[in-house]
Design an enzyme around this catalytic site. Structure first.
Site, mmCIF file in Angstrom:
data_model
loop_
_atom_site.group_PDB
_atom_site.id
_atom_site.type_symbol
_atom_site.label_atom_id
_atom_site.label_comp_id
_atom_site.label_asym_id
_atom_site.label_seq_id
_atom_site.Cartn_x
_atom_site.Cartn_y
_atom_site.Cartn_z
ATOM 1 N N GLU A 50 38.754 46.965 40.170
ATOM 2 C CA GLU A 50 38.697 46.003 39.065
ATOM 3 C C GLU A 50 37.606 46.437 38.066
ATOM 4 O O GLU A 50 36.545 46.930 38.484
ATOM 5 C CB GLU A 50 38.341 44.630 39.668
ATOM 6 C CG GLU A 50 38.186 43.487 38.695
ATOM 7 C CD GLU A 50 37.787 42.181 39.417
ATOM 8 O OE1 GLU A 50 37.417 42.221 40.618
ATOM 9 O OE2 GLU A 50 37.862 41.116 38.772
ATOM 10 N N LYS A 120 44.681 38.915 35.343
ATOM 11 C CA LYS A 120 44.222 38.146 36.516
ATOM 12 C C LYS A 120 44.482 36.651 36.328
ATOM 13 O O LYS A 120 43.970 36.030 35.373
ATOM 14 C CB LYS A 120 42.728 38.415 36.730
ATOM 15 C CG LYS A 120 42.147 37.850 38.014
ATOM 16 C CD LYS A 120 40.700 38.326 38.181
ATOM 17 C CE LYS A 120 40.088 37.918 39.488
ATOM 18 N NZ LYS A 120 38.717 38.463 39.653
ATOM 19 N N CYS A 153 41.522 41.316 42.574
ATOM 20 C CA CYS A 153 40.466 40.745 43.415
ATOM 21 C C CYS A 153 40.780 39.343 43.934
ATOM 22 O O CYS A 153 41.621 39.189 44.800
ATOM 23 C CB CYS A 153 39.136 40.802 42.671
ATOM 24 S SG CYS A 153 37.739 40.808 43.828
ATOM 25 N N VAL A 180 32.973 40.349 46.526
ATOM 26 C CA VAL A 180 31.616 39.973 46.932
ATOM 27 C C VAL A 180 31.631 39.075 48.176
ATOM 28 O O VAL A 180 30.633 38.980 48.872
ATOM 29 C CB VAL A 180 30.836 39.287 45.789
ATOM 30 C CG1 VAL A 180 30.545 40.267 44.674
ATOM 31 C CG2 VAL A 180 31.572 38.077 45.240
#
Ligand code: ACM
Length: 273
Positions: A50, A120, A153, A180
């Site tokens: 990404e 996205k 993501c 993350v």
């Protein structure tokens, strides 16, 4: 819906999943670093993370706007050159600007330029104050012999993303990521299995602390087969290129047993959604 009956024949493809560590804001260095990592390898499909040329943690919309480009811009032109040099389609996450609107997008690039764009749909955390929500749904494109869909993501946590792509015929889900949270890599086994698709997550490593908060990206890029088997795993803290050979035939058979079919056995009337 794509036909999943009859005898499927083997169709082999080589994937390269590239795990990078971008320098925030330095598109030139980041593109060079991707080209160096790929080297003289040839493939059918290369998948990059990404926002792989800009980095992730934009301070504000103005900064994002200054780094974003159209799908006709120099970043996608350079990705087209990578596609031509490697005989491969390239999937890359990038900051897209379209008529003043900013999207966290993923492009499918061939030797002549962009062949498909996904924006996205499910924005993560502070992305909500930077990007527009994706407005193109979950399209499926041709990439050589494969039908290819893209997620970016955080889309992973919504099973509807992969399900929609699979029901629309995607055999490979290319998944550029800047993860993350710690869960996605394990969840991809389930996403692949419940849809009988290949999923290739290209994640980044490193950290960005451009605001008070530091984000640490989790690496461990992963390729999973329709059976749920993990075909390749990247390291936690180093850049890497995963090379994986796949047989599309595995994604074309949606049977779990001779009497169970992942799509035909759905009980839509019972789900109440
Ligand atoms: C993310 O969606 N980049 C966590």
């Amino acid at each position: 819906m794509y036909c999943t009956r009859g005898f499927a024949i083997s169709i082999y493809m080589k994937l390269l999943v590239v795990q990078t560590n971008p320098e925030f804001g330095d598109k030139k260095t980041n593109l060079e670093s991707i080209e160096t990592l790929v080297g003289d390898r040839k493939a059918d499909l290369i998948i990059l993370p990404e926002l792989c040329t800009t980095g992730y943690q934009f301070k504000n919309k103005k900064e994002l706007d200054s780094l974003a480009e159209s799908t006709q811009g120099p970043t996608c032109e350079r990705l087209a050159k990578l596609s031509a040099r490697t005989n491969s389609h390239v999937v890359a996450g990038f900051a897209e600007k379209d008529q003043g609107r900013l999207f966290n997008s993923s492009v499918l690039v061939g030797p002549d330029g962009v062949e498909g764009t996904y924006r996205k749909v499910h924005l993560f955390y502070k992305e909500k104050s930077l990007f527009h929500e994706g407005d193109l749904g979950f399209p499926v494109f041709r990439a050589g012999d494969a039908r290819l869909g893209m997620m970016v993501c955080f889309d992973w946590i919504f099973p509807e993303s992969a399900r929609t792509l699979a029901l629309k015929g995607a055999e490979i889900i290319a998944h550029p990521a800047n993860l993350v949270l710690p869960h996605c890599q394990r969840a991809m086994i389930t996403r692949a299995l419940e849809n009988h698709v290949f999923i290739a997550t290209a994640n980044r490593i490193g950290a960005e602390g451009r605001e008070s908060e530091q984000l640490v990206f989790t690496g461990q890029s992963r390729v999973v087969a329709p059976s749920g088997k993990v075909l390749a795993d990247g390291p936690r803290e180093a850049q890497a290129v995963l090379e994986v050979n796949i047989d599309l035939k595995e994604a074309r058979d949606k049977h779990i047993t001779s009497k169970n079919h992942l799509f035909d056995d759905r009980r839509k009337g019972q789900y109440e959604i």
